[in-house]
Design a protein around this motif. Structure first.
Motif, PDB file in Angstrom:
ATOM      1  N   MET A 144      -0.631 -25.187   2.681  1.00  0.00           N
ATOM      2  CA  MET A 144      -0.146 -23.801   2.145  1.00  0.00           C
ATOM      3  C   MET A 144      -0.232 -22.744   3.186  1.00  0.00           C
ATOM      4  O   MET A 144      -1.270 -22.591   3.716  1.00  0.00           O
ATOM      5  CB  MET A 144      -0.765 -23.508   0.926  1.00  0.00           C
ATOM      6  N   ARG A 145       0.895 -22.095   3.641  1.00  0.00           N
ATOM      7  CA  ARG A 145       0.773 -21.266   4.733  1.00  0.00           C
ATOM      8  C   ARG A 145       1.393 -19.859   3.978  1.00  0.00           C
ATOM      9  O   ARG A 145       2.783 -19.838   4.093  1.00  0.00           O
ATOM     10  CB  ARG A 145       1.755 -21.588   5.912  1.00  0.00           C
ATOM     11  N   PRO A 146       0.652 -19.005   3.392  1.00  0.00           N
ATOM     12  CA  PRO A 146       1.147 -17.765   2.810  1.00  0.00           C
ATOM     13  C   PRO A 146       1.761 -17.062   3.623  1.00  0.00           C
ATOM     14  O   PRO A 146       1.453 -16.774   4.852  1.00  0.00           O
ATOM     15  CB  PRO A 146      -0.151 -17.262   2.407  1.00  0.00           C
ATOM     16  N   GLN A 147       2.932 -16.442   3.181  1.00  0.00           N
ATOM     17  CA  GLN A 147       3.941 -15.592   4.067  1.00  0.00           C
ATOM     18  C   GLN A 147       4.225 -14.259   3.214  1.00  0.00           C
ATOM     19  O   GLN A 147       4.699 -14.306   1.834  1.00  0.00           O
ATOM     20  CB  GLN A 147       5.390 -16.367   4.045  1.00  0.00           C
ATOM     21  N   LEU A 148       3.966 -13.314   3.746  1.00  0.00           N
ATOM     22  CA  LEU A 148       4.317 -12.096   3.234  1.00  0.00           C
ATOM     23  C   LEU A 148       5.871 -11.813   3.008  1.00  0.00           C
ATOM     24  O   LEU A 148       6.444 -12.195   3.974  1.00  0.00           O
ATOM     25  CB  LEU A 148       3.806 -11.034   4.199  1.00  0.00           C
ATOM     26  N   LYS A 149       6.057 -11.070   1.813  1.00  0.00           N
ATOM     27  CA  LYS A 149       7.481 -10.808   1.459  1.00  0.00           C
ATOM     28  C   LYS A 149       7.751  -9.520   2.510  1.00  0.00           C
ATOM     29  O   LYS A 149       7.156  -9.124   3.583  1.00  0.00           O
ATOM     30  CB  LYS A 149       7.686 -10.472   0.099  1.00  0.00           C
ATOM     31  N   ARG A 150       9.115  -9.133   2.374  1.00  0.00           N
ATOM     32  CA  ARG A 150       9.608  -7.781   3.161  1.00  0.00           C
ATOM     33  C   ARG A 150       8.842  -6.871   2.839  1.00  0.00           C
ATOM     34  O   ARG A 150       9.711  -5.820   2.051  1.00  0.00           O
ATOM     35  CB  ARG A 150      11.012  -7.842   3.000  1.00  0.00           C
ATOM     36  N   LEU A 151       7.558  -6.647   2.811  1.00  0.00           N
ATOM     37  CA  LEU A 151       6.641  -5.490   2.536  1.00  0.00           C
ATOM     38  C   LEU A 151       6.745  -4.412   3.828  1.00  0.00           C
ATOM     39  O   LEU A 151       6.633  -4.665   4.949  1.00  0.00           O
ATOM     40  CB  LEU A 151       5.378  -6.052   2.382  1.00  0.00           C
ATOM     41  N   SER A 152       6.660  -3.226   3.546  1.00  0.00           N
ATOM     42  CA  SER A 152       6.334  -2.186   4.234  1.00  0.00           C
ATOM     43  C   SER A 152       5.220  -1.488   3.934  1.00  0.00           C
ATOM     44  O   SER A 152       4.529  -1.444   2.977  1.00  0.00           O
ATOM     45  CB  SER A 152       7.646  -1.145   4.436  1.00  0.00           C
ATOM     46  N   TRP A 153       4.399  -1.096   5.114  1.00  0.00           N
ATOM     47  CA  TRP A 153       3.207  -0.357   4.764  1.00  0.00           C
ATOM     48  C   TRP A 153       2.899   0.803   6.083  1.00  0.00           C
ATOM     49  O   TRP A 153       3.559   0.849   6.958  1.00  0.00           O
ATOM     50  CB  TRP A 153       1.928  -1.217   4.948  1.00  0.00           C
ATOM     51  N   GLU A 154       2.114   1.734   5.737  1.00  0.00           N
ATOM     52  CA  GLU A 154       1.729   2.695   6.346  1.00  0.00           C
ATOM     53  C   GLU A 154       0.361   2.883   6.222  1.00  0.00           C
ATOM     54  O   GLU A 154      -0.277   2.829   5.106  1.00  0.00           O
ATOM     55  CB  GLU A 154       2.497   4.103   6.378  1.00  0.00           C
ATOM     56  N   ARG A 155      -0.348   3.666   7.390  1.00  0.00           N
ATOM     57  CA  ARG A 155      -1.713   3.962   7.274  1.00  0.00           C
ATOM     58  C   ARG A 155      -1.816   5.511   6.615  1.00  0.00           C
ATOM     59  O   ARG A 155      -1.336   6.445   7.356  1.00  0.00           O
ATOM     60  CB  ARG A 155      -2.480   3.905   8.663  1.00  0.00           C
ATOM     61  N   VAL A 156      -2.669   5.642   5.723  1.00  0.00           N
ATOM     62  CA  VAL A 156      -2.860   7.052   5.110  1.00  0.00           C
ATOM     63  C   VAL A 156      -4.501   7.317   5.262  1.00  0.00           C
ATOM     64  O   VAL A 156      -5.242   6.918   4.578  1.00  0.00           O
ATOM     65  CB  VAL A 156      -2.487   7.067   3.557  1.00  0.00           C
ATOM     66  N   GLY A 157      -4.957   7.791   6.765  1.00  0.00           N
ATOM     67  CA  GLY A 157      -6.568   7.983   6.885  1.00  0.00           C
ATOM     68  C   GLY A 157      -7.079   6.629   6.754  1.00  0.00           C
ATOM     69  O   GLY A 157      -6.386   5.707   7.611  1.00  0.00           O
ATOM     70  N   ASP A 158      -7.984   6.450   6.048  1.00  0.00           N
ATOM     71  CA  ASP A 158      -8.619   4.955   5.922  1.00  0.00           C
ATOM     72  C   ASP A 158      -8.107   4.089   4.904  1.00  0.00           C
ATOM     73  O   ASP A 158      -8.749   2.952   4.532  1.00  0.00           O
ATOM     74  CB  ASP A 158     -10.187   5.281   5.530  1.00  0.00           C
ATOM     75  N   ARG A 159      -7.023   4.323   4.430  1.00  0.00           N
ATOM     76  CA  ARG A 159      -6.176   3.453   3.458  1.00  0.00           C
ATOM     77  C   ARG A 159      -4.721   2.969   4.127  1.00  0.00           C
ATOM     78  O   ARG A 159      -4.188   3.646   4.935  1.00  0.00           O
ATOM     79  CB  ARG A 159      -6.008   4.062   2.214  1.00  0.00           C
ATOM     80  N   LEU A 160      -4.400   2.023   3.214  1.00  0.00           N
ATOM     81  CA  LEU A 160      -2.777   1.355   3.543  1.00  0.00           C
ATOM     82  C   LEU A 160      -2.135   1.760   2.309  1.00  0.00           C
ATOM     83  O   LEU A 160      -2.760   1.484   1.183  1.00  0.00           O
ATOM     84  CB  LEU A 160      -2.840   0.058   3.953  1.00  0.00           C
ATOM     85  N   ARG A 161      -0.845   2.192   2.614  1.00  0.00           N
ATOM     86  CA  ARG A 161       0.170   2.275   1.345  1.00  0.00           C
ATOM     87  C   ARG A 161       1.087   1.179   1.629  1.00  0.00           C
ATOM     88  O   ARG A 161       1.735   1.082   2.637  1.00  0.00           O
ATOM     89  CB  ARG A 161       0.744   3.714   1.358  1.00  0.00           C
ATOM     90  N   LEU A 162       1.162   0.252   0.602  1.00  0.00           N
ATOM     91  CA  LEU A 162       2.138  -0.823   0.716  1.00  0.00           C
ATOM     92  C   LEU A 162       3.283  -0.666  -0.168  1.00  0.00           C
ATOM     93  O   LEU A 162       2.948  -0.317  -1.586  1.00  0.00           O
ATOM     94  CB  LEU A 162       1.187  -2.089   0.239  1.00  0.00           C
ATOM     95  N   VAL A 163       4.298  -0.929   0.013  1.00  0.00           N
ATOM     96  CA  VAL A 163       5.507  -0.881  -0.726  1.00  0.00           C
ATOM     97  C   VAL A 163       6.626  -2.075  -0.765  1.00  0.00           C
ATOM     98  O   VAL A 163       6.940  -2.606   0.478  1.00  0.00           O
ATOM     99  CB  VAL A 163       6.372   0.362  -0.406  1.00  0.00           C
ATOM    100  N   TYR A 164       6.845  -2.568  -1.657  1.00  0.00           N
ATOM    101  CA  TYR A 164       7.740  -3.732  -1.779  1.00  0.00           C
ATOM    102  C   TYR A 164       8.988  -3.222  -2.666  1.00  0.00           C
ATOM    103  O   TYR A 164      10.103  -3.100  -2.068  1.00  0.00           O
ATOM    104  CB  TYR A 164       7.333  -5.138  -2.316  1.00  0.00           C
ATOM    105  N   ASP A 165       8.694  -2.965  -3.911  1.00  0.00           N
ATOM    106  CA  ASP A 165       9.491  -2.319  -4.558  1.00  0.00           C
ATOM    107  C   ASP A 165       9.349  -0.636  -4.831  1.00  0.00           C
ATOM    108  O   ASP A 165       8.244  -0.559  -4.985  1.00  0.00           O
ATOM    109  CB  ASP A 165       9.501  -2.892  -6.027  1.00  0.00           C
ATOM    110  N   PRO A 166      10.209   0.092  -4.348  1.00  0.00           N
ATOM    111  CA  PRO A 166       9.847   1.661  -4.473  1.00  0.00           C
ATOM    112  C   PRO A 166       9.355   2.231  -5.922  1.00  0.00           C
ATOM    113  O   PRO A 166       8.546   3.177  -5.921  1.00  0.00           O
ATOM    114  CB  PRO A 166      11.363   2.094  -4.247  1.00  0.00           C
ATOM    115  N   ARG A 167       9.421   1.617  -6.864  1.00  0.00           N
ATOM    116  CA  ARG A 167       8.799   1.760  -8.004  1.00  0.00           C
ATOM    117  C   ARG A 167       7.416   1.495  -8.109  1.00  0.00           C
ATOM    118  O   ARG A 167       6.798   2.041  -8.993  1.00  0.00           O
ATOM    119  CB  ARG A 167       9.724   1.249  -9.496  1.00  0.00           C
TER     120      ARG A 167
END
Length: 365
Positions: free
Chosen positions: A1-24
């Protein structure tokens, strides 16, 4: 198995990451040292096993596996080893279907697996007018690999308010023949069989299900009066799910039966105006029975217009899709969806059929 990330976007918010795949939905992950972002970058590139990811990250394999499983639990990864198996033509043809299925893919089943399941599926469509004149194009668009279409009627001018499979030049032609021609012209890779016949008795229907062995039945015929019960019995006996939709004046409904799981059509009253079918009915039930009996006392014109059967057919096709792929559980199994066209197309599930353990059809299953 070779895990593959979906079409995910992320950004850094201080020492955290915000991940979004579905805007909801969004996920905020603690990442003070940047290790999570490094993992996401590697998963976005794909092509590495958990062991290889751990080696690049100089991390413990168990920790990497736990992180991947956490992402999987939120529907953010799939197995890259299960991707890349479609030829370019199929990938292009089903570009949007594949993009939709990506939302429901997991490490256990990729979006390409869901596409392959549809390619290998067979749906028996009872009736190619009314409701199913919408269902058939949807199934073709999804790329269901095989369709068996049954109908007995000719194309009639009255059909043109709602049945867009046909053209004016088709008036007088056999519906099932023209419907099959439409599918073949739309997508020549779909195998289409036709049966130019009506359903006359339960034995004929049982033989049809046994002979064709469909994965799902899409039922859109309403004659004879007991045909729903015949379809129900044949499908339950053979373990084949079926989906049904219908319309009465200003109310439409879509429901399905998942054999061995949901209540079946025989678990509820066969005749809605037969008082013997009810135990100690209250005044409201008696009034409803009287209203239905009075309505049925006169001939009923077909009031189905394009938007009405379009909505019902779309809901029905979506339920067929659920059964074929199980990307999510059936939504209307023993739980009719009712659409109120006199109140802004309001949709709800007012009643759920109660499974009868003594049902002559599904009892004990």
């Amino acid at each position: 198995m070779r895990p593959q990330l979906k079409r995910l976007s992320w950004e850094r918010v201080g020492d955290r990451l915000r991940l979004v795949y579905d805007p909801r939905d969004q996920f905020l992950l603690a990442d003070p040292d940047g290790s999570v972002e490094k993992l996401l970058t590697l998963l976005d590139e794909g092509g590495r096993t958990a062991e290889e990811l751990a080696d690049v990250l100089t991390a413990d394999v168990a920790d990497v596996q736990a992180a991947v499983q956490a992402l999987n639990a939120h529907g953010l990864v799939e197995d890259g080893d299960r991707l890349g198996g479609l030829d370019p033509h199929e990938g292009e043809r089903h570009f949007s279907n594949l993009a939709f299925f990506e939302s429901f893919a997991t490490l256990e089943r990729s979006h390409e697996d869901l596409r392959r399941r549809l390619r290998e599926s067979h749906v028996l469509v009872l009736g190619s007018g009314g409701l199913n004149s919408t269902v058939i194009p949807h199934l073709a668009g999804l790329g269901v690999g095989r369709l068996t279409l049954l109908d007995r009627d000719l194309v009639d001018p009255r059909n043109f308010a709602r049945q867009y499979l046909y053209r004016w030049d088709d008036v007088g032609a056999r519906k099932v023949t023209r419907a099959a021609e439409w599918v073949r012209a739309f997508d020549p890779t779909i195998e289409v069989d036709t049966i130019d016949a009506s359903i006359e008795d339960p034995a004929q229907l049982a033989e049809l299900i046994d002979r064709t062995r469909p994965d799902v039945v899409a039922a859109g015929i309403d004659q004879p009066d007991s045909v729903d019960l015949w379809v129900n019995e044949a499908c339950v006996r053979h373990g084949v799910p079926f989906v049904r939709g219908g319309f009465l004046v200003t109310t439409g409904a879509v429901w399905s039966v998942d054999p061995g799981v949901s209540a079946c059509r025989a678990c509820v009253p066969e005749d809605p105006v037969d008082l013997a079918s009810y135990t100690d009915p209250d005044e409201s039930t008696l009034n409803a029975i009287s209203a239905m009996r009075l309505h049925l006392s006169r001939p009923r014109p077909n009031r189905g217009i394009g938007p009405v059967v379009g909505l019902l057919g779309s809901y029905a096709a979506f339920e067929v899709l659920r059964y074929l792929t199980r990307f999510e559980p059936p939504a209307h199994a023993g739980r009719p969806l009712v659409l109120d066209f006199a109140r802004g197309c309001e949709a709800n599930h007012p009643d759920e059929w109660q499974r009868n353990p003594d049902c002559a059809v599904c009892g004990g299953r």
